[in-house]
Design a protein around this motif. Structure first.
Motif, short mmCIF file in Angstrom:
data_model
loop_
_atom_site.label_atom_id
_atom_site.label_comp_id
_atom_site.label_asym_id
_atom_site.label_seq_id
_atom_site.Cartn_x
_atom_site.Cartn_y
_atom_site.Cartn_z
N LEU A 86 44.88 15.75 2.34
CA LEU A 86 45.29 16.64 1.26
C LEU A 86 45.34 15.89 -0.07
O LEU A 86 44.87 16.38 -1.11
CB LEU A 86 46.65 17.26 1.58
CG LEU A 86 47.22 18.23 0.53
CD1 LEU A 86 46.29 19.44 0.38
CD2 LEU A 86 48.62 18.70 0.93
N SER B 74 41.79 15.07 -1.15
CA SER B 74 41.12 16.29 -1.63
C SER B 74 41.61 16.66 -3.03
O SER B 74 40.82 17.09 -3.89
CB SER B 74 41.39 17.45 -0.66
OG SER B 74 40.88 17.15 0.62
N SER B 75 42.91 16.47 -3.28
CA SER B 75 43.47 16.78 -4.61
C SER B 75 42.89 15.86 -5.67
O SER B 75 42.51 16.31 -6.76
CB SER B 75 45.00 16.65 -4.57
OG SER B 75 45.56 17.50 -3.61
#
Length: 619
Positions: free
Chosen positions: A15, A18-19
């Protein structure tokens, strides 16, 4: 519990990555909107090419390697502003990651985090620039200090993003690894800083108009050094890889006679290939057996029959780049966060006799060089395993032949004698009343025959008893024999062991023990020695056993002449036994100067021919 925590951390790391990737690529796309026609497109293209080469050929530094691209990125920023810098920098890193076939997530994360790091440094630079303006420094000094602060901010932000990813991930990230990474980055920053000093020193001198040739000649040394040093480093890595591969295969060959021969792989191959886990299955007597495991593998692993059927169908290495898509028939034997696998079959004469599996936690992380190294070791393992199987089959055949020989001896000797004795006793029973003298004669003959039979039975039982080296190691068997001889003869005997003791094959241990026993017997009974020295040495290339005494010695020439008429003479027996295990026997003796017997056995291929060949003789 541990597995659930590991999955949560892996999800959090993804996560976060991906951010960062989303923010970085949004920034790059936003930069595309703000582009204006460049003033000098040729210089822009040249700088982009330099960026590409520097990224593709990272420069080796202490404890690692790094791309020295910051000076080029900085000049791009000065000449064309942030939008062109973001697009050129991100594009170069993206192309290099695609060429290296890195995982999809990494391909997009690396350019994004580098562009974000540089953007963060650019945003913070004005605060430092305001402080520098108050100091009324010369343009050259002020420009260099701005370069220094921008570099420092970029390195700090970039390392902070990478450290967060590595800390969040479930894989172990030790302080030592953190220090090594930071030392690599500091080395890169130091080289970039030196180039920045040169940039401002050269720029402070009035050398006329700065054109494309000026940039070319200024950055050519940086790119050339990166290219040359990367090539040298690659050659060194290849040399070290081949050296380590040779070391592993040599050690495997040397340890073949021992039971723990696969221990040479422990840790060594994972180091060679940069793997995190490895497994080895070997097919023995039609059954697949897990013979070796190392690294991040599960404690218990039982595969279905279908998996072994897939093993048998494989004839060449197969790469599984992503466990989520397909991990191969043995993926369940590895920890969940191990992602990429190479299955390398051990093939001999078009038959798969083993399966070597190597794994890494990163997807798409195996390159052609890695697969080549794995296949090379797999081929070597196939030859060694097949050789060991042949040795085992030979020993089984030898045992069977020995059993058959004993059975024949009993049938032709003891059984016939007993049958004759029974017949004579039956006849004696019939003649007992009519002819007592004939009866006594038959009974005496039967008793004599039975005594001979008893002797043969005892000899057969002795031959079937476990050999001293079957009940203990070779060194222990020698030590026990020495203790027994010292107790019986009060003989002065010194015993020394050198090197790391190995568990040898039964045949080799038997021949070595027989040679020792025969030499010891000769030294005590015939040489009249007052002192005997015994040395057992486990060396890198061979195993050496030496028995030396200070007795009266003998003429080797006369002894060989004597052996022609006495075929059981001990020297010939010892020599024959040594030849059957590919060993060399050396006897050094002179009348009046003692005797030295040395048997040297190579560490490879030291199996014998016949477990019943002994070096017993009366000397």
């Amino acid at each position: 519990m541990h597995q659930a925590l590991s999955q949560r951390r892996e999800k959090s790391a993804r996560l976060f990555m991906s951010s960062v990737s989303l923010l970085g690529w949004l920034l790059i796309l936003f930069s595309l909107v703000k582009l204006e026609p460049p003033a000098e497109p040729i210089v822009l293209v040249l700088l982009f090419i330099f960026l590409l080469i520097s990224e593709y050929y990272p420069m080796p530094v202490w404890r690692g390697q790094t791309a020295i691209t910051f000076p080029v990125v900085y000049v791009l920023f000065l000449l064309y502003g942030f939008p062109y810098t973001a697009i050129a920098y991100g594009g170069a890193v993206l192309i290099v990651n695609l060429i290296h076939r890195r995982p999809f997530r990494t391909v997009f994360f690396n350019p994004a985090q580098l562009v974000l790091s540089f953007y963060g440094a650019v945003l913070m630079l004005p605060y430092f620039k305001g402080l520098l303006d108050k100091l009324a420094l010369t343009p050259t000094v002020q420009g260099f200090l701005e370069y220094f602060f921008l570099l420092a901010l970029y390195v700090i932000i970039n390392n902070l993003i990478v450290d967060l990813v590595l800390f969040i991930r479930p894989q172990h990230y030790s302080f030592k690894m953190w220090m090594q990474k930071n030392m690599t980055e500091l080395n890169s920053a130091a080289i970039s800083l030196i180039y920045g000093i040169i940039l401002y020193v050269v720029g402070s001198q009035n050398r006329g108009e700065i054109d494309v040739f000026a940039y070319f000649f200024f950055f050519s040394p940086l790119v050339g050094i990166s290219l040359l040093s990367a090539t040298i480093a690659r050659l060194k890595r290849e040399k070290n890889r081949l050296k380590l591969l040779f070391s592993i295969t040599s050690e495997l060959n040397q340890m073949l006679p021992s039971q723990d021969w696969l221990s040479a792989l422990k840790g060594r191959f994972n180091e060679l290939i940069g793997a995190e886990a490895s497994l080895l299955w070997i097919k023995r007597d039609g059954e697949w057996v897990l013979s070796f495991k190392d690294g991040r593998t599960l404690q218990n692993c039982e595969l279905p029959a279908a998996a072994f059927e897939e093993f048998e169908e494989m004839r060449r290495p197969i790469i599984y780049n992503d466990r989520k898509k397909v991990g191969g028939p043995a993926a369940e034997c590895f920890e969940d966060d191990v992602k990429a696998f190479v299955y390398s079959p051990l093939v001999i004469e078009n038959e798969t006799i083993g399966m070597f599996i190597i794994a890494r936690s990163r997807t798409k992380s195996f390159q052609d060089d890695d697969v080549q190294s794995i296949a090379t070791l797999a081929n070597q393992l196939a030859v060694i395993i097949k050789t060991r199987m042949l040795f085992t089959e030979k020993e089984k055949r030898i045992v069977l032949e020995e059993r058959n020989r004993i059975a024949r001896d009993i049938h032709d000797g003891v059984a016939q004698t007993l049958a004759g004795a029974v017949m004579k006793l039956e006849t004696a029973g019939k003649k007992f009343t009519k002819n007592p003298e004939e009866t006594r004669k038959l009974v005496d003959e039967s008793v004599l025959g039975l005594r001979e039979s008893l002797k043969e039975v005892r000899e057969s039982i002795y031959a079937l008893r476990p050999y001293p080296t079957q009940k203990a190691t070779l060194a222990e068997a020698i030590l026990r024999k020495i203790e027994a001889v010292q107790k019986e003869f009060q003989q002065d005997i010194e015993f020394e062991i050198r090197g790391q003791e190995l568990e040898l094959s039964p045949m080799v241990e038997k021949v070595l023990f027989d040679t020792f026993q025969e030499s010891l017997q000769n030294a005590i009974k015939h040489s009249q020695a007052s002192a005997i020295e015994v040395l057992l040495s486990y060396q890198s290339e061979h195993i050496l056993l030496r028995i030396k005494d200070d007795g009266k010695g003998f003429s080797l020439f006369q002894a060989m002449l004597k052996a022609r008429n006495q075929p059981h003479f001990g020297i010939l027996q010892m020599n024959d036994a040594a030849e059957k295990i590919n060993a060399s026997l050396q006897i050094d003796s002179k009348e009046g100067s003692g005797t030295e017997v040395v048997i040297t056995v190579p560490r490879m291929g030291i199996e014998g021919e016949n477990t019943n060949d002994q070096a017993h003789a009366s000397g």
